[in-house]
Design an enzyme around this catalytic site. Structure first.
Site, PDB file in Angstrom:
ATOM      1  N   LEU A 220       4.732  -1.885  -0.149  1.00  0.00           N
ATOM      2  CA  LEU A 220       5.200  -0.899   0.826  1.00  0.00           C
ATOM      3  C   LEU A 220       5.330  -1.545   2.202  1.00  0.00           C
ATOM      4  O   LEU A 220       4.908  -2.684   2.405  1.00  0.00           O
ATOM      5  CB  LEU A 220       4.211   0.272   0.877  1.00  0.00           C
ATOM      6  CG  LEU A 220       3.873   0.894  -0.483  1.00  0.00           C
ATOM      7  CD1 LEU A 220       2.765   1.924  -0.335  1.00  0.00           C
ATOM      8  CD2 LEU A 220       5.117   1.509  -1.124  1.00  0.00           C
TER       9      LEU A 220
ATOM     10  N   HIS B 218      -0.092  -0.299   4.250  1.00  0.00           N
ATOM     11  CA  HIS B 218      -0.950  -1.110   3.396  1.00  0.00           C
ATOM     12  C   HIS B 218      -2.384  -0.601   3.350  1.00  0.00           C
ATOM     13  O   HIS B 218      -2.962  -0.439   2.270  1.00  0.00           O
ATOM     14  CB  HIS B 218      -0.934  -2.568   3.861  1.00  0.00           C
ATOM     15  CG  HIS B 218       0.345  -3.271   3.553  1.00  0.00           C
ATOM     16  ND1 HIS B 218       0.573  -4.587   3.894  1.00  0.00           N
ATOM     17  CD2 HIS B 218       1.482  -2.844   2.934  1.00  0.00           C
ATOM     18  CE1 HIS B 218       1.782  -4.934   3.496  1.00  0.00           C
ATOM     19  NE2 HIS B 218       2.359  -3.892   2.924  1.00  0.00           N
TER      20      HIS B 218
ATOM     21  N   SER C 195       7.775   5.197  -7.280  1.00  0.00           N
ATOM     22  CA  SER C 195       8.734   5.101  -6.185  1.00  0.00           C
ATOM     23  C   SER C 195       9.408   6.449  -5.993  1.00  0.00           C
ATOM     24  O   SER C 195       9.570   7.216  -6.943  1.00  0.00           O
ATOM     25  CB  SER C 195       9.795   4.038  -6.499  1.00  0.00           C
ATOM     26  OG  SER C 195      10.807   4.017  -5.514  1.00  0.00           O
ATOM     27  N   ARG C 196       9.798   6.711  -4.743  1.00  0.00           N
ATOM     28  CA  ARG C 196      10.594   7.919  -4.484  1.00  0.00           C
ATOM     29  C   ARG C 196      11.956   7.826  -5.139  1.00  0.00           C
ATOM     30  O   ARG C 196      12.593   8.837  -5.427  1.00  0.00           O
ATOM     31  CB  ARG C 196      10.735   8.128  -2.980  1.00  0.00           C
ATOM     32  CG  ARG C 196       9.430   8.512  -2.287  1.00  0.00           C
ATOM     33  CD  ARG C 196       9.582   8.498  -0.784  1.00  0.00           C
ATOM     34  NE  ARG C 196       9.862   7.152  -0.287  1.00  0.00           N
ATOM     35  CZ  ARG C 196      10.031   6.836   0.985  1.00  0.00           C
ATOM     36  NH1 ARG C 196       9.978   7.790   1.909  1.00  0.00           N
ATOM     37  NH2 ARG C 196      10.252   5.598   1.358  1.00  0.00           N
TER      38      ARG C 196
ATOM     39  N   ASP D 273       5.887 -10.907   9.974  1.00  0.00           N
ATOM     40  CA  ASP D 273       6.660 -11.319   8.807  1.00  0.00           C
ATOM     41  C   ASP D 273       6.573 -12.835   8.623  1.00  0.00           C
ATOM     42  O   ASP D 273       5.684 -13.336   7.938  1.00  0.00           O
ATOM     43  CB  ASP D 273       8.097 -10.846   8.960  1.00  0.00           C
ATOM     44  CG  ASP D 273       8.915 -11.026   7.688  1.00  0.00           C
ATOM     45  OD1 ASP D 273       8.315 -11.226   6.619  1.00  0.00           O
ATOM     46  OD2 ASP D 273      10.153 -10.974   7.762  1.00  0.00           O
TER      47      ASP D 273
ATOM     48  N   LYS E  46       1.557  -9.338   1.960  1.00  0.00           N
ATOM     49  CA  LYS E  46       1.105  -9.792   3.275  1.00  0.00           C
ATOM     50  C   LYS E  46       1.997  -9.145   4.348  1.00  0.00           C
ATOM     51  O   LYS E  46       3.169  -8.849   4.085  1.00  0.00           O
ATOM     52  CB  LYS E  46       1.121 -11.322   3.353  1.00  0.00           C
ATOM     53  CG  LYS E  46       2.493 -11.962   3.096  1.00  0.00           C
ATOM     54  CD  LYS E  46       3.303 -12.026   4.364  1.00  0.00           C
ATOM     55  CE  LYS E  46       4.709 -12.487   4.128  1.00  0.00           C
ATOM     56  NZ  LYS E  46       5.590 -12.199   5.270  1.00  0.00           N
TER      57      LYS E  46
ATOM     58  N   ILE F 190      11.261  -7.255  -2.914  1.00  0.00           N
ATOM     59  CA  ILE F 190      10.316  -8.264  -3.385  1.00  0.00           C
ATOM     60  C   ILE F 190       9.794  -7.897  -4.774  1.00  0.00           C
ATOM     61  O   ILE F 190       9.652  -8.754  -5.650  1.00  0.00           O
ATOM     62  CB  ILE F 190       9.144  -8.411  -2.397  1.00  0.00           C
ATOM     63  CG1 ILE F 190       9.655  -8.926  -1.042  1.00  0.00           C
ATOM     64  CG2 ILE F 190       8.094  -9.375  -2.946  1.00  0.00           C
ATOM     65  CD1 ILE F 190      10.306 -10.291  -1.102  1.00  0.00           C
ATOM     66  N   ALA F 191       9.508  -6.614  -4.989  1.00  0.00           N
ATOM     67  CA  ALA F 191       9.065  -6.182  -6.312  1.00  0.00           C
ATOM     68  C   ALA F 191      10.136  -6.488  -7.352  1.00  0.00           C
ATOM     69  O   ALA F 191       9.826  -6.947  -8.467  1.00  0.00           O
ATOM     70  CB  ALA F 191       8.747  -4.696  -6.293  1.00  0.00           C
TER      71      ALA F 191
ATOM     72  N   TYR G  85       2.800   7.975  -5.700  1.00  0.00           N
ATOM     73  CA  TYR G  85       1.832   6.889  -5.830  1.00  0.00           C
ATOM     74  C   TYR G  85       0.534   7.388  -6.457  1.00  0.00           C
ATOM     75  O   TYR G  85      -0.076   6.685  -7.272  1.00  0.00           O
ATOM     76  CB  TYR G  85       1.554   6.267  -4.462  1.00  0.00           C
ATOM     77  CG  TYR G  85       2.793   5.773  -3.735  1.00  0.00           C
ATOM     78  CD1 TYR G  85       3.881   5.263  -4.440  1.00  0.00           C
ATOM     79  CD2 TYR G  85       2.871   5.811  -2.347  1.00  0.00           C
ATOM     80  CE1 TYR G  85       5.013   4.809  -3.791  1.00  0.00           C
ATOM     81  CE2 TYR G  85       3.989   5.355  -1.680  1.00  0.00           C
ATOM     82  CZ  TYR G  85       5.064   4.871  -2.402  1.00  0.00           C
ATOM     83  OH  TYR G  85       6.179   4.417  -1.746  1.00  0.00           O
TER      84      TYR G  85
END
Length: 316
Positions: A68, A73, A34-35, A171, A91, A12-13, A52
């Protein structure tokens, strides 16, 4: 210029939020943590961070977007607010109404913005629907049908894992519950006839359906699934008309969409050109962070959605 920092560099990012930030005046994709440093760099930020907390320590980051898995969250919203950042979180904001309350208190104490990234709530069709119903265009709402069956998650996807906040209800069910509550003016319903199926005994839910009874006497039938069929339908019936969201009922944006129905026996159709609701959301949050007056999804509504999901989960 308001600098955005992303916690997470997932799909999504990559597909939605990074392009939306780049397209927004007065916004910049400053950093991504990010890892996977390659994925972070692929989003095109000015900086990347391996942790983070390193990103949250950056004084140049104004707004943090949290992308994430659901069970992370609450922790990272709290950490971001504690670091003095405005926060936009995917969300569902959290996995319970109690957690929404805790984060609301934290945001109020910090003086920072906290917004659930319910991107479709900024779509003009969604806003028009809420306006029509709020003005009583259908009379008293008596029944709502909300159906969202999305794609089956790939093996290893967090949506399969209940420990990570996976499943259809959290979801796609989120969209359906949100639309139903909006149709009934955000009244609090009673849950009945809840039913759930899982991919396996250990997995999250692949399907959850339920009926909601509202204080006004109206009812709603809700289906949420990740069974592989991409079907989105939404119908509102009142004692003086009916309304439908055609095309993609909950995830319109990249494609044209319509709102159609009748009001006092008079038909109406509103058509919407393709638009990017993610960009509308980013623009609104950026403006709010600059103390400009704009629409943001209220945390009270995020809590109302979480409360229904809590109650459905308690019934299955």
């Amino acid at each position: 210029m308001m600098n955005w920092g992303f916690l997470g560099a997932g799909s999504i990012a990559e597909s939605s939020l990074a392009p939306a930030v780049r397209a927004t005046p007065d916004a910049a994709l400053h950093s991504v943590a990010s890892r996977d440093q390659e994925r972070a760099a692929a989003l095109g930020p000015e900086k990347t961070y391996a942790t983070y907390r390193d990103l949250l320590a950056d004084p140049d980051v104004d707004i943090v977007y949290i992308a994430l898995h659901n069970s992370a969250h609450r922790e990272w919203v709290e950490e971001s607010l504690r670091a003095g950042k405005h926060v936009v979180c995917e969300k569902p904001l959290t996995l319970s109404a109690a957690d929404v309350d805790a984060l609301t208190d934290r945001a109020e104490a910090s003086g920072k913005i906290l917004v659930e990234a319910a991107w479709n709530r900024w779509h003009p069709r969604t806003l028009d629907m809420e306006d029509l119903l709020g003005r009583g265009a259908l009379g008293k709402v008596t029944h709502v049908s909300a159906y969202f069956d999305g794609p089956t998650p790939a093996p290893g996807n967090y949506r399969l894992d209940p420990a990570l906040g996976g499943g259809a209800l959290y979801d796609v069910g989120y969209y359906a519950v949100s639309a139903v509550l909006a149709a009934f003016g955000w009244q609090r319903p009673v849950v009945r006839e809840a039913r759930q199926e899982r991919w396996s005994a250990e997995s999250a839910d692949r399907m959850t359906s339920f009926v909601l009874d509202f204080p006004c006497g109206g009812t709603a039938e809700v289906f949420s699934g990740l069974t592989g069929d991409w079907i989105e339908t939404f119908t509102v019936t009142g004692d003086d008309g009916e309304l439908q969201l055609l095309d993609r009922a909950f995830t319109a944006g990249a494609e044209a969409s319509r709102l159609t129905g009748t009001s006092k026996s008079t038909p109406f159709t509103h058509s919407y050109a393709p638009i990017d609701p993610y960009q509308l959301m980013v623009e609104a949050v950026t403006a709010a962070a600059r103390t400009q007056d704009t629409y943001l999804v209220p945390l009270a509504q995020s809590r109302a959605i979480a409360q229904v999901i809590d109650e459905v989960r308690a019934r299955v």
